[in-house]
Design a protein around this motif. Sequence first.
Motif, short mmCIF file in Angstrom:
data_model
loop_
_atom_site.label_atom_id
_atom_site.label_comp_id
_atom_site.label_asym_id
_atom_site.label_seq_id
_atom_site.Cartn_x
_atom_site.Cartn_y
_atom_site.Cartn_z
N HIS A 55 -14.08 -3.56 -2.03
CA HIS A 55 -12.69 -2.61 -1.92
C HIS A 55 -12.03 -2.76 -0.72
CE1 HIS A 55 -16.08 -0.04 1.28
NE2 HIS A 55 -15.09 0.03 1.37
N ASP A 56 -12.23 -3.38 0.45
CA ASP A 56 -11.84 -3.89 2.13
C ASP A 56 -10.54 -4.81 1.37
OD1 ASP A 56 -14.43 -2.81 3.52
OD2 ASP A 56 -14.33 -5.18 3.69
N VAL A 57 -9.30 -5.06 1.85
CA VAL A 57 -8.00 -5.26 2.05
C VAL A 57 -8.31 -6.22 3.32
CG1 VAL A 57 -5.29 -4.85 1.54
CG2 VAL A 57 -7.35 -3.36 0.42
N LYS A 58 -7.47 -7.89 2.49
CA LYS A 58 -7.17 -8.46 3.89
C LYS A 58 -6.21 -7.84 4.62
CE LYS A 58 -10.65 -12.14 2.29
NZ LYS A 58 -11.37 -13.21 2.80
N MET A 59 -6.48 -9.06 5.09
CA MET A 59 -4.63 -9.02 6.15
C MET A 59 -3.99 -10.22 5.38
SD MET A 59 -4.60 -6.34 8.31
CE MET A 59 -5.21 -5.34 7.21
N ASN A 99 -10.39 -10.63 7.21
CA ASN A 99 -10.72 -9.50 6.70
C ASN A 99 -10.63 -8.40 7.96
OD1 ASN A 99 -12.85 -9.77 4.49
ND2 ASN A 99 -13.28 -11.29 5.62
N ARG A 100 -10.77 -7.25 7.73
CA ARG A 100 -10.39 -6.19 8.70
C ARG A 100 -11.85 -5.13 9.24
NH1 ARG A 100 -8.88 -1.49 7.99
NH2 ARG A 100 -8.02 -0.26 9.80
N LEU A 101 -12.13 -4.89 9.82
CA LEU A 101 -12.93 -3.74 10.27
C LEU A 101 -12.33 -2.73 11.01
CD1 LEU A 101 -15.72 -2.77 10.18
CD2 LEU A 101 -16.18 -3.41 12.33
N GLY A 102 -12.36 -1.04 10.31
CA GLY A 102 -11.95 0.11 11.30
C GLY A 102 -12.85 0.72 11.14
N TYR A 131 -7.04 3.48 5.81
CA TYR A 131 -6.42 2.25 5.12
C TYR A 131 -6.48 1.27 4.69
CZ TYR A 131 -3.27 2.60 9.65
OH TYR A 131 -2.69 3.02 10.16
N ASP A 132 -7.55 0.90 4.07
CA ASP A 132 -7.82 0.40 2.73
C ASP A 132 -7.36 0.67 1.11
OD1 ASP A 132 -9.82 -1.63 3.93
OD2 ASP A 132 -11.30 -0.49 3.94
N ARG A 133 -7.26 2.00 1.37
CA ARG A 133 -7.20 2.96 0.30
C ARG A 133 -5.65 2.98 0.32
NH1 ARG A 133 -11.71 6.35 1.07
NH2 ARG A 133 -10.42 7.36 3.13
N LEU A 134 -4.75 3.24 1.23
CA LEU A 134 -3.20 2.41 1.42
C LEU A 134 -2.45 1.73 0.99
CD1 LEU A 134 -0.55 3.84 2.16
CD2 LEU A 134 -1.13 2.93 4.92
N LEU A 135 -3.72 0.73 1.42
CA LEU A 135 -3.19 -0.70 1.71
C LEU A 135 -3.26 -1.42 0.13
CD1 LEU A 135 -4.14 -2.37 4.99
CD2 LEU A 135 -1.88 -1.92 3.84
N SER A 136 -4.61 -0.66 -0.46
CA SER A 136 -4.80 -1.51 -2.44
C SER A 136 -3.37 -0.92 -2.74
CB SER A 136 -5.87 -1.24 -2.92
OG SER A 136 -6.02 0.65 -2.49
N ASN A 137 -2.57 -0.11 -2.77
CA ASN A 137 -1.44 0.45 -3.25
C ASN A 137 0.28 0.22 -2.87
OD1 ASN A 137 -2.66 2.38 -5.07
ND2 ASN A 137 -3.48 3.49 -2.96
#
Length: 181
Positions: free
Chosen positions: A164-168, A126-129, A135-141
């Motif tokens: 909605h959080d994107v994992k590394m 998990n990432r905390l921005g 970045y979550d919006r970008l990484l989900s695509n």
Amino acid sequence: MEKSEIRRKIKAMRSMLLEAEKMSAADEVFEQLEQTAAFLLADRILMYHSLPDELSTHRFLDKWHGRKSFFLPRVNGVNLEILPYDESRLELGAFHIEEPTGENTVSPDEIELVIVPAVAYDRAGNRLGRGKGFYDRLLSNTAATKVGIGYEFQIVDEIPAEPHDVKMDMVITQKTVLRFK
């Protein structure tokens, strides 16, 4: 620990770093990254142009520019656009971050590796921005490999994750390489 508390703690720790410590940590992190298959196999890499309180990406960009195709994000409303990196075509954009200029945006589908900044990561990927969700919006695509980089103290026990959080896929610090999946 709540997100705001994690952000406050990490900010305080980053503010205490000496310039030599920052440069040494960045060199160590990027040496680790250079040894990963994800980096060795990728030609099209989305980086970030680091702020003074983030792990510096500048020397790494200089070192590999020309051998890899680098891209940087640019804020457009609530989303990030992706543009080719050209040091001579950067200007101060949103949030006082140097961003690429021009109109030649690239689809997230064309990126093979994303080097992701964060305030903190946990051992589950998990990432905390900074809290805006860019970045979550970008990484989900994108199906690109997602590698978080940072200082060792940016790894915390647990980050409260939301749907909605994107994992590394990987997190790299100067002492640790965590792989997920």
